[in-house]
Design a protein around this motif. Structure first.
Motif, mmCIF file in Angstrom:
data_model
loop_
_atom_site.group_PDB
_atom_site.id
_atom_site.type_symbol
_atom_site.label_atom_id
_atom_site.label_comp_id
_atom_site.label_asym_id
_atom_site.label_seq_id
_atom_site.Cartn_x
_atom_site.Cartn_y
_atom_site.Cartn_z
ATOM 1 N N UNK A 1 -53.203 33.349 30.626
ATOM 2 C CA UNK A 1 -52.622 32.307 29.786
ATOM 3 C C UNK A 1 -51.982 31.220 30.639
ATOM 4 N N UNK A 2 -51.320 31.625 31.725
ATOM 5 C CA UNK A 2 -50.682 30.635 32.609
ATOM 6 C C UNK A 2 -51.728 29.750 33.275
ATOM 7 N N UNK A 3 -52.866 30.359 33.711
ATOM 8 C CA UNK A 3 -53.915 29.568 34.350
ATOM 9 C C UNK A 3 -54.566 28.614 33.345
ATOM 10 N N UNK A 4 -54.756 29.071 32.106
ATOM 11 C CA UNK A 4 -55.319 28.179 31.084
ATOM 12 C C UNK A 4 -54.408 26.980 30.858
ATOM 13 N N UNK A 5 -53.094 27.204 30.827
ATOM 14 C CA UNK A 5 -52.150 26.112 30.617
ATOM 15 C C UNK A 5 -52.166 25.138 31.783
ATOM 16 N N UNK A 6 -52.294 25.668 33.024
ATOM 17 C CA UNK A 6 -52.313 24.802 34.206
ATOM 18 C C UNK A 6 -53.596 23.978 34.284
ATOM 19 N N UNK A 7 -54.714 24.564 33.846
ATOM 20 C CA UNK A 7 -56.008 23.883 33.937
ATOM 21 C C UNK A 7 -56.314 23.035 32.708
ATOM 22 N N UNK A 8 -55.479 23.127 31.686
ATOM 23 C CA UNK A 8 -55.737 22.412 30.434
ATOM 24 C C UNK A 8 -55.903 20.906 30.614
ATOM 25 N N UNK A 9 -55.057 20.218 31.411
ATOM 26 C CA UNK A 9 -55.267 18.767 31.579
ATOM 27 C C UNK A 9 -56.638 18.416 32.150
ATOM 28 N N UNK A 10 -57.123 19.205 33.122
ATOM 29 C CA UNK A 10 -58.458 18.944 33.677
ATOM 30 C C UNK A 10 -59.542 19.160 32.635
ATOM 31 N N UNK B 1 -67.802 25.408 29.720
ATOM 32 C CA UNK B 1 -67.862 26.843 30.024
ATOM 33 C C UNK B 1 -68.997 27.132 31.003
ATOM 34 N N UNK B 2 -70.146 26.466 30.811
ATOM 35 C CA UNK B 2 -71.288 26.677 31.702
ATOM 36 C C UNK B 2 -70.951 26.252 33.126
ATOM 37 N N UNK B 3 -70.192 25.170 33.273
ATOM 38 C CA UNK B 3 -69.822 24.708 34.615
ATOM 39 C C UNK B 3 -68.921 25.706 35.325
ATOM 40 N N UNK B 4 -68.156 26.481 34.562
ATOM 41 C CA UNK B 4 -67.224 27.441 35.163
ATOM 42 C C UNK B 4 -67.842 28.825 35.370
ATOM 43 N N UNK B 5 -68.969 29.074 34.749
ATOM 44 C CA UNK B 5 -69.531 30.429 34.819
ATOM 45 C C UNK B 5 -70.904 30.492 35.483
ATOM 46 N N UNK B 6 -71.548 29.375 35.708
ATOM 47 C CA UNK B 6 -72.890 29.389 36.293
ATOM 48 C C UNK B 6 -72.851 29.587 37.795
ATOM 49 N N UNK B 7 -73.795 30.408 38.310
ATOM 50 C CA UNK B 7 -73.937 30.587 39.753
ATOM 51 C C UNK B 7 -72.708 31.142 40.450
ATOM 52 N N UNK C 1 -68.273 38.354 44.117
ATOM 53 C CA UNK C 1 -66.868 38.675 43.889
ATOM 54 C C UNK C 1 -66.073 37.389 43.707
ATOM 55 N N UNK C 2 -65.251 37.405 42.713
ATOM 56 C CA UNK C 2 -64.368 36.265 42.442
ATOM 57 C C UNK C 2 -62.937 36.748 42.653
ATOM 58 N N UNK C 3 -62.333 36.323 43.742
ATOM 59 C CA UNK C 3 -60.997 36.810 44.083
ATOM 60 C C UNK C 3 -59.908 36.085 43.293
ATOM 61 N N UNK C 4 -60.127 34.784 43.026
ATOM 62 C CA UNK C 4 -59.107 34.004 42.307
ATOM 63 C C UNK C 4 -59.798 33.122 41.268
ATOM 64 N N UNK C 5 -59.950 33.619 40.036
ATOM 65 C CA UNK C 5 -60.630 32.811 39.005
ATOM 66 C C UNK C 5 -59.960 31.455 38.772
ATOM 67 N N UNK C 6 -58.621 31.422 38.814
ATOM 68 C CA UNK C 6 -57.927 30.157 38.569
ATOM 69 C C UNK C 6 -58.240 29.113 39.617
ATOM 70 N N UNK C 7 -58.237 29.520 40.908
ATOM 71 C CA UNK C 7 -58.517 28.583 41.991
ATOM 72 C C UNK C 7 -59.965 28.102 41.934
ATOM 73 N N UNK C 8 -60.907 29.040 41.646
ATOM 74 C CA UNK C 8 -62.311 28.648 41.554
ATOM 75 C C UNK C 8 -62.530 27.701 40.382
ATOM 76 N N UNK C 9 -61.887 27.977 39.258
ATOM 77 C CA UNK C 9 -62.023 27.098 38.090
ATOM 78 C C UNK C 9 -61.476 25.709 38.386
ATOM 79 N N UNK C 10 -60.348 25.643 39.068
ATOM 80 C CA UNK C 10 -59.773 24.328 39.400
ATOM 81 C C UNK C 10 -60.719 23.534 40.291
#
Length: 290
Positions: free
Chosen positions: A157-166, A181-187, A191-200
């Motif tokens: 929830x905290x990561x969603x709030x931080x990434x919401x403006x982007x 969603x496709x841009x965040x989940x494709x390819x 291993x994804x160590x930090x989903x929030x950092x990768x999403x940003x």
């Protein structure tokens, strides 16, 4: 034999209509009509507003027509009422381009609106989105749904709030929820160590280009005098002169000029000889500083 007196039927009221493209246009997203819609206005303004509110779109709402329709008020009173209704947020006048012709329409809102609302409506022809409340926004919901498509990218929830403006910027640039969603989940890597950092990083690097700005086909007009201008220069729908600001700005300058002239007159009196062969003539009225 008794006679029955027949009362002629009263014809239905048919308001004068403006030329095609002109006249009243109802603003979107108004509250339902209620008895006290204009109770916050003075009697004259409430009467004029209630009359305009009942008119269909395309009806003539210029000063002369309204004065003919409203028996209680003349043109000057109607003009002042429209000016006050503009200040109160119930109407604005837009100059709009239809084909190669420019027309002026009076946009009326039963619900009073502030300048920011009218400015958004002028540019987009739609009501602005409602102010954010405790409910989740579309951007937040899209981020929260990422984990259902790719569990490795589940965001807190905290990561969603931080990434919401982007994410909001993605949607503002025309991207759909599915594209985000496709841009965040494709390819994804194994291993994804930090989903929030990768999403940003993905939201930043893959940000869609800005949508091209379409040439504006509408500008605002001063409700009182009709001068066109940017909405930022017409708070309350009125230009600076019709708001009275120019007159207030001129007053100090005139007062300074009067004081300077008075000082020169006093200085002249102090230096004038004690005896004059003939009395000095009085200055002509047109020469006095006004």
């Amino acid at each position: 034999m008794a006679t029955t007196e027949l009362t002629p039927a009263v014809p239905a009221y048919a308001p004068p209509m403006a030329r095609p493209g002109y006249g009243k246009k109802s603003a979107p997203d108004q509250a339902p009509r209620r008895a006290g819609d204009f109770a916050h206005l003075p009697e004259r303004e409430a009467s004029v507003a209630a009359h305009i509110d009942r008119l269909p779109d395309g009806a003539a709402v210029d000063i002369k027509t309204l004065a003919r329709e409203l028996a209680a008020y003349g043109q000057q009173a109607v003009a002042k009422a429209l000016e006050n209704l503009s200040k109160a947020g119930h109407l604005r006048r837009f100059r709009e381009q239809i084909g190669t012709q420019w027309v002026t329409r009076t946009h009326f809102s039963r619900t009073a609106r502030d300048d920011a609302w009218w400015n958004h409506y002028l540019k987009h022809d739609t009501a602005p989105p409602p102010a954010r409340t405790a409910s989740r926004t579309e951007a937040y919901e899209a981020l929260a749904a990422v984990g259902r498509t790719a569990p490795r990218m589940t965001l807190s929830a905290a990561e969603c709030a931080q990434l919401e403006p982007l994410a909001t910027e993605w949607l503002a640039r025309g991207a759909t929820r599915e594209q985000l969603i496709a841009a965040l989940t494709g390819g994804l890597p194994e291993q994804v160590h930090s989903p929030g950092a990768l999403a940003r990083r993905r939201l930043t690097d893959k940000l869609p280009p800005e949508q091209p700005v379409r040439p504006s086909t509408r500008i605002m007009e001063c409700t009182a005098c009709g001068v066109p201008g940017y909405p930022e220069a017409l708070p309350g729908g009125l230009c600076r002169q019709c708001r009275g600001e120019e007159r207030r700005l001129e007053t100090p300058d005139k007062a300074d000029a009067v004081r300077a002239q008075a000082a020169r007159v006093r200085a002249g009196i102090r230096t004038r000889p004690s005896a004059l062969p003939h009395p000095a003539p009085h200055p002509a009225p047109s020469a006095l500083v006004r």
